[in-house]
Design a protein around this motif. Structure first.
Motif, PDB file in Angstrom:
ATOM      1  N   GLN A   1       0.834  -1.209   0.000  1.00  0.00           N
ATOM      2  CA  GLN A   1       0.000   0.000   0.000  1.00  0.00           C
ATOM      3  C   GLN A   1       0.869   1.260   0.000  1.00  0.00           C
ATOM      4  O   GLN A   1       0.549   2.230  -0.696  1.00  0.00           O
ATOM      5  CB  GLN A   1      -0.922   0.000   1.230  1.00  0.00           C
TER       6      GLN A   1
ATOM      7  N   GLY B   1       2.052   1.876  -3.424  1.00  0.00           N
ATOM      8  CA  GLY B   1       0.949   2.360  -4.257  1.00  0.00           C
ATOM      9  C   GLY B   1       0.639   3.821  -3.979  1.00  0.00           C
ATOM     10  O   GLY B   1       0.455   4.620  -4.910  1.00  0.00           O
TER      11      GLY B   1
ATOM     12  N   ASP C   1       3.223   5.992  -5.407  1.00  0.00           N
ATOM     13  CA  ASP C   1       3.138   6.053  -6.866  1.00  0.00           C
ATOM     14  C   ASP C   1       2.121   7.088  -7.335  1.00  0.00           C
ATOM     15  O   ASP C   1       2.319   7.725  -8.373  1.00  0.00           O
ATOM     16  CB  ASP C   1       2.779   4.668  -7.429  1.00  0.00           C
TER      17      ASP C   1
ATOM     18  N   GLN D   1      -4.483  -2.467  -5.314  1.00  0.00           N
ATOM     19  CA  GLN D   1      -4.635  -1.373  -6.284  1.00  0.00           C
ATOM     20  C   GLN D   1      -6.086  -0.869  -6.280  1.00  0.00           C
ATOM     21  O   GLN D   1      -6.347   0.334  -6.240  1.00  0.00           O
ATOM     22  CB  GLN D   1      -4.267  -1.869  -7.686  1.00  0.00           C
TER      23      GLN D   1
ATOM     24  N   THR E   1      -5.431   5.548  -9.549  1.00  0.00           N
ATOM     25  CA  THR E   1      -5.022   4.151  -9.769  1.00  0.00           C
ATOM     26  C   THR E   1      -3.504   4.013  -9.764  1.00  0.00           C
ATOM     27  O   THR E   1      -2.839   4.488 -10.688  1.00  0.00           O
ATOM     28  CB  THR E   1      -5.574   3.665 -11.135  1.00  0.00           C
ATOM     29  N   PRO E   2      -2.929   3.358  -8.750  1.00  0.00           N
ATOM     30  CA  PRO E   2      -1.472   3.197  -8.736  1.00  0.00           C
ATOM     31  C   PRO E   2      -1.004   2.123  -9.716  1.00  0.00           C
ATOM     32  O   PRO E   2      -1.778   1.246 -10.097  1.00  0.00           O
ATOM     33  CB  PRO E   2      -1.183   2.765  -7.297  1.00  0.00           C
TER      34      PRO E   2
ATOM     35  N   THR F   1       0.657  -1.202 -10.724  1.00  0.00           N
ATOM     36  CA  THR F   1       0.872  -2.472 -10.007  1.00  0.00           C
ATOM     37  C   THR F   1       2.337  -2.915 -10.052  1.00  0.00           C
ATOM     38  O   THR F   1       2.773  -3.665  -9.188  1.00  0.00           O
ATOM     39  CB  THR F   1      -0.016  -3.588 -10.596  1.00  0.00           C
TER      40      THR F   1
ATOM     41  N   MET G   1       4.168  -1.690  -7.052  1.00  0.00           N
ATOM     42  CA  MET G   1       3.650  -2.376  -5.859  1.00  0.00           C
ATOM     43  C   MET G   1       4.221  -3.799  -5.775  1.00  0.00           C
ATOM     44  O   MET G   1       4.570  -4.281  -4.706  1.00  0.00           O
ATOM     45  CB  MET G   1       2.116  -2.408  -5.897  1.00  0.00           C
TER      46      MET G   1
END
Ligand code: NAP
Length: 279
Positions: free
Chosen positions: A20, A23, A26, A255, A265-266, A268, A271
Motif C-alpha cells: 500500500q 501504491g 506512486d 490497487q 489508480t497506482p 501495479t 507495488m
C-alpha cells in the motif's frame, strides 16, 4: 495526510503495508497505512478509533471479513455477491462503505490469453477467498465448478448461497481427501491456507497424482501469496502446467482498494517490486 489501516487477527505475516505504501507513493499521495491487530470482540472499539482519528479507509482480513457487516452503512454489489468485505471507505460524514476488491484481484491476476468461457474449474476450500474466486470466474464465463472441502456438511450453506447467486454456473462438492480425477478441469484453484508460510508450508492441498490427471493446458492458481511459489505451484510447473501466484491477486486487490479510497489508480508494477523485496 491520508490515513489507512488493516485490521484482522493475527497479522504477523502481512505485507499489505509495504504494498500500500508503494501504491500511495506512486500516485503522489502522502499517507500512512498501518496494521492494527483486532480481535472480533474489539472491532467496535477499533471502528470508533478510526472514526475519531480521521482515518480515510481500511482493509479487513481474517477473521473479520463477514463479522464487520452489521457495522457498515453501505455495502456495494460485489461485497453483497460474495458475502465478504475486505475494503471499507470512511466517508466525510463518518459513514462506512464496504466493498470486496478480492474479486477484482482474483480476476485481474489471470492473464488475458487464458480463456475460461464455458469451461470447468475446481476450487479447493469454500471460505471467503473461494467465494471471491467464484465471482471472478463467473465474470470470465466459467460454466461449472467442483468444490473440494474437508467438511461437506459445513459447506452446504455456502453452496446453497452460491447456487442462488450464480445461476449461470453448476456446482458440485466433494471431499478433498480421496484422490480425484481432474481430467475435465481447465483451472484448479487452491483457496485453502495449505502451503502457506507458517501454516503447513511443506504440504500440498491435494495429492501429486491428482495434479497429474489435469489436462496439459490446464492452469493451476494458488491464492496463497507467501511463499510466491508454493509446493503446489512448484509441482504444477514441474508437470509443465501454467501457474498463477496469489501475489498478483494481492497486488491487484490493493490497487483497487487505493482506487476506491482516493479515486486514483497506482501502478501495479511498483507495488509488486515492493512486495517481492519484502518477501
Ligand atoms: P477462510 O475463509 O478461513 O477459508 C479457508 C478455507 O480453507 C475453508 O474452506 C477451510 O475449510 C479450508 N481449510 C483450512 N485449513 C484446511 C485444511 N487443513 N485442510 C482442508 N481445508 C482447509 O480463509 P480465506 O479468507 O478464504 O483465505 C484462504 C487463503 O487464501 C489464505 O491462505 C489467505 O491468506 C489467502 N488469501 C489470499 C488473498 C490474495 O490476495 N492473494 C486474498 C484472500 C485470501 P473449513 O471450512 O472446513 O474450515
Amino acid at each position: 495526510m491520508y490515513k489507512f489501516g488493516l485490521i484482522g487477527y493475527p497479522l504477523g505475516h502481512s505485507i499489505s503495508a509495504v504494498i500500500q505504501h508503494a501504491g500511495l507513493q506512486d500516485i503522489g499521495l502522502e499517507g500512512s497505512y498501518e496494521a492494527f491487530e483486532t480481535k472480533p470482540e474489539d472491532l467496535l472499539e477499533r471502528l470508533k478509533f478510526f472514526k475519531h482519528n480521521d482515518f480515510n479507509g481500511f482493509n479487513i482480513t481474517i477473521p473479520l471479513k463477514t463479522i464487520i457487516y452489521p457495522y457498515l452503512d453501505d455495502i456495494d454489489e460485489k461485497a453483497g455477491i460474495v458475502g465478504c468485505v475486505n475494503t471499507v471507505k470512511i466517508n466525510s460524514d463518518k459513514s462506512l462503505a464496504g466493498s470486496n476488491t478480492d474479486i477484482y484481484g482474483f480476476k485481474s491476476a489471470i492473464p488475458k490469453n487464458i480463456v475460461l468461457r464455458g469451461k470447468s474449474a475446481a476450487i479447493l476450500g469454500t471460505g471467503g477467498a473461494a467465494r471471491a474466486a467464484v465471482a471472478g470466474l463467473s465474470e470470465l464465463g466459467i460454466s461449472h465448478i467442483d468444490f473440494y472441502t474437508r467438511n461437506i456438511i459445513n459447506s452446504n450453506q455456502v453452496l446453497t448461497f452460491l447456487r442462488e447467486k450464480f445461476r449461470n454456473i453448476s456446482f458440485n462438492v466433494y471431499q478433498i481427501q480421496p484422490p480425484k480425477n481432474l481430467s475435465d478441469i481447465s483451472i484448479l484453484i487452491n483457496a485453502t491456507p495449505i502451503g502457506m508460510r507458517g501454516y503447513m508450508m511443506d504440504e500440498m492441498p491435494i495429492f501429486i497424482q491428482d495434479l497429474e490427471t489435469l489436462p496439459k493446458d490446464a492452469v493451476v492458481y494458488d491464492i496463497i501469496y507467501n511463499p510466491t511459489k508454493t509446493l503446489l505451484l512448484q509441482q504444477a510447473e514441474r508437470l509443465g502446467l501454467q501457474t498463477i501466484s496469489g501475489l498478483d491477486m494481492l497486488i491487484y486487490q490493493a490497487q483497487k482498494s487505493i482506487e476506491l479510497w482516493t479515486g486514483k489508480t497506482p501502478d501495479t508494477k511498483v507495488m509488486k517490486i515492493a512486495a517481492l523485496e519484502a518477501l
